[in-house]
Motif scaffolding. Structure first.
Motif, PDB file in Angstrom:
ATOM      1  N   GLU A  78       0.829  -1.214   0.000  1.00 28.81           N
ATOM      2  CA  GLU A  78       0.000   0.000   0.000  1.00 28.81           C
ATOM      3  C   GLU A  78       0.857   1.256   0.000  1.00 28.81           C
ATOM      4  O   GLU A  78       0.636   2.178  -0.780  1.00 28.81           O
ATOM      5  CB  GLU A  78      -0.969  -0.004   1.187  1.00 28.81           C
ATOM      6  N   GLU A  79       1.824   1.289   0.883  1.00 25.82           N
ATOM      7  CA  GLU A  79       2.722   2.437   0.985  1.00 25.82           C
ATOM      8  C   GLU A  79       3.514   2.630  -0.310  1.00 25.82           C
ATOM      9  O   GLU A  79       3.673   3.738  -0.799  1.00 25.82           O
ATOM     10  CB  GLU A  79       3.670   2.195   2.163  1.00 25.82           C
ATOM     11  N   ALA A  80       3.986   1.541  -0.879  1.00 25.20           N
ATOM     12  CA  ALA A  80       4.817   1.604  -2.084  1.00 25.20           C
ATOM     13  C   ALA A  80       4.002   1.947  -3.329  1.00 25.20           C
ATOM     14  O   ALA A  80       4.493   2.632  -4.222  1.00 25.20           O
ATOM     15  CB  ALA A  80       5.533   0.280  -2.283  1.00 25.20           C
ATOM     16  N   LYS A  81       2.782   1.475  -3.382  1.00 23.52           N
ATOM     17  CA  LYS A  81       1.926   1.696  -4.560  1.00 23.52           C
ATOM     18  C   LYS A  81       1.720   3.187  -4.814  1.00 23.52           C
ATOM     19  O   LYS A  81       1.834   3.670  -5.930  1.00 23.52           O
ATOM     20  CB  LYS A  81       0.589   0.992  -4.334  1.00 23.52           C
ATOM     21  N   GLU A  82       1.431   3.912  -3.752  1.00 21.09           N
ATOM     22  CA  GLU A  82       1.192   5.342  -3.855  1.00 21.09           C
ATOM     23  C   GLU A  82       2.429   6.063  -4.411  1.00 21.09           C
ATOM     24  O   GLU A  82       2.333   6.849  -5.342  1.00 21.09           O
ATOM     25  CB  GLU A  82       0.846   5.862  -2.456  1.00 21.09           C
ATOM     26  N   ALA A  85       3.768   5.009  -8.273  1.00 24.87           N
ATOM     27  CA  ALA A  85       3.075   5.605  -9.422  1.00 24.87           C
ATOM     28  C   ALA A  85       3.769   6.888  -9.884  1.00 24.87           C
ATOM     29  O   ALA A  85       3.807   7.181 -11.085  1.00 24.87           O
ATOM     30  CB  ALA A  85       1.620   5.889  -9.058  1.00 24.87           C
ATOM     31  N   PHE A  86       4.340   7.624  -8.954  1.00 21.94           N
ATOM     32  CA  PHE A  86       5.034   8.865  -9.313  1.00 21.94           C
ATOM     33  C   PHE A  86       6.351   8.563 -10.036  1.00 21.94           C
ATOM     34  O   PHE A  86       6.750   9.299 -10.931  1.00 21.94           O
ATOM     35  CB  PHE A  86       5.274   9.725  -8.066  1.00 21.94           C
ATOM     36  N   ILE A  87       7.011   7.490  -9.661  1.00 20.07           N
ATOM     37  CA  ILE A  87       8.240   7.077 -10.330  1.00 20.07           C
ATOM     38  C   ILE A  87       7.915   6.652 -11.762  1.00 20.07           C
ATOM     39  O   ILE A  87       8.579   7.053 -12.715  1.00 20.07           O
ATOM     40  CB  ILE A  87       8.918   5.924  -9.559  1.00 20.07           C
ATOM     41  N   ALA A  88       6.881   5.856 -11.899  1.00 24.71           N
ATOM     42  CA  ALA A  88       6.472   5.383 -13.226  1.00 24.71           C
ATOM     43  C   ALA A  88       6.053   6.556 -14.111  1.00 24.71           C
ATOM     44  O   ALA A  88       6.372   6.588 -15.303  1.00 24.71           O
ATOM     45  CB  ALA A  88       5.335   4.376 -13.099  1.00 24.71           C
ATOM     46  N   ASP A  89       5.359   7.522 -13.535  1.00 25.75           N
ATOM     47  CA  ASP A  89       4.884   8.685 -14.291  1.00 25.75           C
ATOM     48  C   ASP A  89       6.038   9.481 -14.889  1.00 25.75           C
ATOM     49  O   ASP A  89       5.891  10.112 -15.931  1.00 25.75           O
ATOM     50  CB  ASP A  89       4.040   9.584 -13.383  1.00 25.75           C
ATOM     51  N   GLN A  90       7.200   9.424 -14.263  1.00 23.08           N
ATOM     52  CA  GLN A  90       8.379  10.150 -14.754  1.00 23.08           C
ATOM     53  C   GLN A  90       9.239   9.293 -15.686  1.00 23.08           C
ATOM     54  O   GLN A  90      10.323   9.709 -16.091  1.00 23.08           O
ATOM     55  CB  GLN A  90       9.214  10.643 -13.576  1.00 23.08           C
ATOM     56  N   PHE A 102      15.134   0.752  -4.872  1.00 23.59           N
ATOM     57  CA  PHE A 102      15.006   2.204  -4.900  1.00 23.59           C
ATOM     58  C   PHE A 102      13.788   2.636  -4.074  1.00 23.59           C
ATOM     59  O   PHE A 102      13.873   3.560  -3.264  1.00 23.59           O
ATOM     60  CB  PHE A 102      14.867   2.683  -6.348  1.00 23.59           C
ATOM     61  N   ILE A 103      12.669   1.971  -4.263  1.00 19.48           N
ATOM     62  CA  ILE A 103      11.450   2.316  -3.521  1.00 19.48           C
ATOM     63  C   ILE A 103      11.644   2.060  -2.029  1.00 19.48           C
ATOM     64  O   ILE A 103      11.241   2.876  -1.204  1.00 19.48           O
ATOM     65  CB  ILE A 103      10.230   1.572  -4.091  1.00 19.48           C
ATOM     66  N   MET A 104      12.281   0.954  -1.679  1.00 23.58           N
ATOM     67  CA  MET A 104      12.536   0.672  -0.264  1.00 23.58           C
ATOM     68  C   MET A 104      13.367   1.791   0.368  1.00 23.58           C
ATOM     69  O   MET A 104      13.064   2.249   1.469  1.00 23.58           O
ATOM     70  CB  MET A 104      13.262  -0.668  -0.098  1.00 23.58           C
ATOM     71  N   ASN A 105      14.388   2.237  -0.320  1.00 23.81           N
ATOM     72  CA  ASN A 105      15.234   3.301   0.225  1.00 23.81           C
ATOM     73  C   ASN A 105      14.509   4.634   0.271  1.00 23.81           C
ATOM     74  O   ASN A 105      14.688   5.413   1.210  1.00 23.81           O
ATOM     75  CB  ASN A 105      16.540   3.402  -0.560  1.00 23.81           C
ATOM     76  N   ALA A 106      13.680   4.923  -0.729  1.00 25.35           N
ATOM     77  CA  ALA A 106      12.898   6.163  -0.707  1.00 25.35           C
ATOM     78  C   ALA A 106      11.907   6.146   0.460  1.00 25.35           C
ATOM     79  O   ALA A 106      11.759   7.149   1.166  1.00 25.35           O
ATOM     80  CB  ALA A 106      12.171   6.355  -2.034  1.00 25.35           C
ATOM     81  N   LEU A 107      11.259   5.009   0.681  1.00 21.37           N
ATOM     82  CA  LEU A 107      10.324   4.915   1.815  1.00 21.37           C
ATOM     83  C   LEU A 107      11.055   5.097   3.139  1.00 21.37           C
ATOM     84  O   LEU A 107      10.537   5.743   4.056  1.00 21.37           O
ATOM     85  CB  LEU A 107       9.584   3.578   1.781  1.00 21.37           C
ATOM     86  N   ALA A 108      12.263   4.544   3.236  1.00 22.27           N
ATOM     87  CA  ALA A 108      13.071   4.737   4.450  1.00 22.27           C
ATOM     88  C   ALA A 108      13.398   6.218   4.632  1.00 22.27           C
ATOM     89  O   ALA A 108      13.330   6.748   5.755  1.00 22.27           O
ATOM     90  CB  ALA A 108      14.349   3.909   4.377  1.00 22.27           C
ATOM     91  N   LEU A 109      13.724   6.892   3.543  1.00 16.59           N
ATOM     92  CA  LEU A 109      14.006   8.331   3.602  1.00 16.59           C
ATOM     93  C   LEU A 109      12.784   9.090   4.091  1.00 16.59           C
ATOM     94  O   LEU A 109      12.894   9.937   4.988  1.00 16.59           O
ATOM     95  CB  LEU A 109      14.430   8.843   2.224  1.00 16.59           C
TER      96      LEU A 109
END
Length: 160
Positions: A78-82, A85-90, A102-109
């Motif tokens: 759930e957290e990653a899905k939101e 989508a912004f990563i995919a959009d770019q 990358f997503i795991m590290n961004a969520l940690a940030l």
């Protein structure tokens, strides 16, 4: 040796070899978002949360996770899905191989600093290897996500 851990919210016990790496353990238990990349702790593809802190699972023995909590991208859908989508959009997910780490590290940030500045983002994510996109798409995706999140929180506070 027998170990027990909580993997993505589920308690798991297994008999392992003493030299088994955490990356192999989680992949053996169906967590295929955790990827093997460099095997030298330099690419970020194998990032998992160990007791809510990001670690490189290619550098951690599975035995070190005994009695602890391990979370992979499969446990953060759930957290990653939101955010994803912004990563995919770019257009930052060209081949997609680096995305889970990358997503795991961004969520940690985001957990450490809800609204980081560009320099903080670049610094925090420097250990993630992406051969396709040159990181600018990921950076734009993060910035778009943060702008959306600020706007969303502003609208929610207006309703109160």
């Amino acid at each position: 040796m027998n170990i027990t851990m909580t993997l993505n919210g589920k308690k798991i016990s297994a008999d392992i070899d003493a030299d088994m790496l955490l990356i192999d353990f989680v992949r053996d238990h169906g967590c295929y978002s955790v990827k093997r990349g460099c095997e030298t702790s330099n690419c970020g593809l194998c990032t998992v949360f160990l007791d809510e802190k990001p670690v490189l699972s290619c550098s951690v023995l599975a035995a070190r996770a005994d009695g602890r909590t391990v979370t992979t991208l499969e446990g953060l859908q759930e957290e990653a899905k939101e955010f994803g989508a912004f990563i995919a959009d770019q257009g930052a997910e060209q081949c997609g191989f680096c995305n889970p780490g990358f997503i795991m590290n961004a969520l940690a940030l985001f957990r450490e600093n809800e609204y980081p500045e560009e320099e903080e983002i670049r610094e925090y994510l420097a250990g993630n290897l992406c051969r396709c996109s040159g990181y600018e798409g990921q950076l734009r995706g993060i910035q778009a996500f943060l702008a959306w999140k600020k706007e969303k929180s502003g609208k929610e506070s207006e309703k109160s």
